[in-house]
Design an enzyme around this catalytic site. Structure first.
Site, PDB file in Angstrom:
ATOM      1  N   MET A 114       2.261   7.065   4.548  1.00  0.00           N
ATOM      2  CA  MET A 114       3.329   6.369   5.285  1.00  0.00           C
ATOM      3  C   MET A 114       3.723   5.103   4.525  1.00  0.00           C
ATOM      4  O   MET A 114       4.284   4.174   5.093  1.00  0.00           O
ATOM      5  CB  MET A 114       2.867   6.036   6.705  1.00  0.00           C
ATOM      6  CG  MET A 114       2.561   7.301   7.504  1.00  0.00           C
ATOM      7  SD  MET A 114       2.729   7.081   9.277  1.00  0.00           S
ATOM      8  CE  MET A 114       1.548   5.795   9.569  1.00  0.00           C
ATOM      9  N   GLY A 115       3.404   5.056   3.226  1.00  0.00           N
ATOM     10  CA  GLY A 115       3.765   3.897   2.418  1.00  0.00           C
ATOM     11  C   GLY A 115       2.785   2.757   2.611  1.00  0.00           C
ATOM     12  O   GLY A 115       1.652   2.966   3.036  1.00  0.00           O
ATOM     13  N   HIS A 159      -4.791   4.678  -1.525  1.00  0.00           N
ATOM     14  CA  HIS A 159      -3.751   5.690  -1.781  1.00  0.00           C
ATOM     15  C   HIS A 159      -3.681   6.001  -3.280  1.00  0.00           C
ATOM     16  O   HIS A 159      -3.523   7.155  -3.685  1.00  0.00           O
ATOM     17  CB  HIS A 159      -2.370   5.167  -1.355  1.00  0.00           C
ATOM     18  CG  HIS A 159      -2.216   4.899   0.106  1.00  0.00           C
ATOM     19  ND1 HIS A 159      -2.060   3.639   0.615  1.00  0.00           N
ATOM     20  CD2 HIS A 159      -2.164   5.742   1.164  1.00  0.00           C
ATOM     21  CE1 HIS A 159      -1.928   3.706   1.923  1.00  0.00           C
ATOM     22  NE2 HIS A 159      -1.988   4.966   2.293  1.00  0.00           N
ATOM     23  N   LYS A 177     -11.421   8.028   5.203  1.00  0.00           N
ATOM     24  CA  LYS A 177     -11.450   6.850   6.086  1.00  0.00           C
ATOM     25  C   LYS A 177     -11.002   7.250   7.487  1.00  0.00           C
ATOM     26  O   LYS A 177     -11.579   6.833   8.485  1.00  0.00           O
ATOM     27  CB  LYS A 177     -10.539   5.752   5.509  1.00  0.00           C
ATOM     28  CG  LYS A 177     -10.963   4.365   5.858  1.00  0.00           C
ATOM     29  CD  LYS A 177     -10.307   3.789   7.086  1.00  0.00           C
ATOM     30  CE  LYS A 177      -8.819   3.702   7.009  1.00  0.00           C
ATOM     31  NZ  LYS A 177      -8.249   3.390   8.343  1.00  0.00           N
ATOM     32  N   VAL A 187     -12.267   4.400  -0.011  1.00  0.00           N
ATOM     33  CA  VAL A 187     -12.294   3.345  -1.037  1.00  0.00           C
ATOM     34  C   VAL A 187     -12.519   2.026  -0.304  1.00  0.00           C
ATOM     35  O   VAL A 187     -11.882   1.758   0.722  1.00  0.00           O
ATOM     36  CB  VAL A 187     -10.962   3.328  -1.831  1.00  0.00           C
ATOM     37  CG1 VAL A 187     -10.968   2.219  -2.879  1.00  0.00           C
ATOM     38  CG2 VAL A 187     -10.739   4.693  -2.492  1.00  0.00           C
ATOM     39  N   SER A 194      -4.084  -0.024   5.368  1.00  0.00           N
ATOM     40  CA  SER A 194      -2.856  -0.835   5.419  1.00  0.00           C
ATOM     41  C   SER A 194      -2.979  -1.893   6.510  1.00  0.00           C
ATOM     42  O   SER A 194      -2.341  -2.944   6.452  1.00  0.00           O
ATOM     43  CB  SER A 194      -1.646   0.058   5.696  1.00  0.00           C
ATOM     44  OG  SER A 194      -1.617   1.107   4.767  1.00  0.00           O
TER      45      SER A 194
HETATM   46  O1  PAF Z   1      -2.826   8.980   7.207  1.00  0.00           O
HETATM   47  C1  PAF Z   1      -1.584   8.785   7.175  1.00  0.00           C
HETATM   48  O2  PAF Z   1      -1.070   7.932   6.450  1.00  0.00           O
HETATM   49  C2  PAF Z   1      -0.689   9.608   8.088  1.00  0.00           C
HETATM   50  O3  PAF Z   1      -1.311   9.899   9.292  1.00  0.00           O
HETATM   51  C3  PAF Z   1      -0.169  10.887   7.415  1.00  0.00           C
HETATM   52  C4  PAF Z   1      -1.312  11.849   7.094  1.00  0.00           C
HETATM   53  C5  PAF Z   1       0.577  10.546   6.142  1.00  0.00           C
HETATM   54  C6  PAF Z   1       0.793  11.628   8.357  1.00  0.00           C
HETATM   55  O4  PAF Z   1       1.877  10.838   8.690  1.00  0.00           O
END
Ligand code: PAF
Length: 286
Positions: free
Chosen positions: A28-29, A35, A147, A174, A184
């Site tokens: 989700m950025g 990530h 996580k 991590v 985030s």
């Molecule tokens: O873990 C996340 O960031 C979200 O739940 C995902 C898996 C991208 C789905 O929107």
């Protein structure tokens, strides 16, 4: 910056892939090093890596939270490229949920407890969007962090049940140097809460250490973790439990490898963590 192609629609994505089945890293950025570790792993294992960037409205119970969620496409694309992503797929909401969208994926049982109890509807939103992302990108492998352990197990189950494409790869959490799991949400912690937050990792470590030295009663092991959490009076414990890693049901006795899971709120920010825990040497073994 290394080359990364940003696409928005499914036809653009399919065109960019030209029939190649990629490694997929759904996000989700608001990218952090966790990530980037997923992207690096995908880049090492697949010819092409796609990172999806979609702030999924259906998994937020609180519309205020959804509105406040950071949207930082350019910085995220740079971070994704630096970690080895080839394509960033950032669909607009109507691309994922076209007008008249009427389908929800629910995974029974696994979604009821823990995060599911605190955030009704959250996992249906996650399961639905992950199904759409996997079906659109047809990945060889999709990468998710451990996580969010409950999310990962729900995705594994749904992936198996619905015969979704490719393989699901779970990636170890991590952590920052002081043990705090990267998330985030950590950016929302005040500096004093940030200093206190590693207590969650210490609590899980203490439980694992007690198991290693032979304790198998889960209530005693959880008591060890709670004692550690109580060293930070501001920490509000939503749950701390030892569960079966597949069913997520709480265990009474630690007789096989399991998972300790925690949700703790500090200064209004809800933090999750988990750790593998298994029976250690028992007094009668020595
Ligand atoms: O873990 C996340 O960031 C979200 O739940 C995902 C898996 C991208 C789905 O929107």
């Amino acid at each position: 910056m290394p080359d990364v192609r940003i696409v928005h629609t499914v036809p653009e994505l399919r065109d960019a892939l030209a029939g190649v089945r990629p490694g997929l890293v759904p996000t989700m950025g608001a990218l952090h090093a966790g990530h980037q570790a997923l992207i690096r792993r995908s880049a090492a294992e697949n010819g092409v890596t796609v990172m999806t960037l979609f702030v999924n409205p259906t998994q937020f119970n609180d519309p205020g939270d959804f509105a406040k969620y950071p949207r930082t496409l350019e910085a995220d694309a740079r971070a994704a490229a630096a970690a080895g992503a080839d394509i960033v797929w950032a669909p607009a909401a109507p691309e994922v949920y076209p007008p008249g969208f009427a389908t929800t994926v629910t995974v029974a049982g696994l979604t009821d407890r823990w995060e599911g109890a605190s955030r009704p509807g959250h996992f249906a939103g996650v399961a639905t969007v992950v199904t759409i992302l996997l079906n659109s990108a047809q990945p060889l492998r999709s990468y998710f962090g451990e996580k969010d352990f409950q999310q990962l197990q729900i995705i594994r189950r749904m992936h198996r049940d619905l015969v979704l494409p490719g393989e699901i790869v779970g990636f170890p959490t991590v952590r920052d140097t002081d043990g705090l799991a990267l998330s985030s949400r950590n950016a929302r912690l005040s500096s004093s809460a940030r200093a206190q937050a590693p207590v969650i990792h210490r609590a899980l470590n203490r439980m694992t250490a007690a198991a290693r030295s032979g304790e198998v009663r889960c209530d005693v092991l959880v008591g060890e973790g709670l004692a550690e959490l109580r060293t930070v009076p501001d920490a509000q414990v939503d749950y701390l439990a030892i569960v079966d890693p597949d069913t997520l049901e709480p265990l009474g006795t630690l007789a096989r490898p399991a998972r300790s899971i925690a949700a703790v709120t500090l200064d209004g920010v809800r933090l999750l963590d988990n750790m593998a825990i298994q029976p250690g040497s028992r007094p009668w073994d020595s």
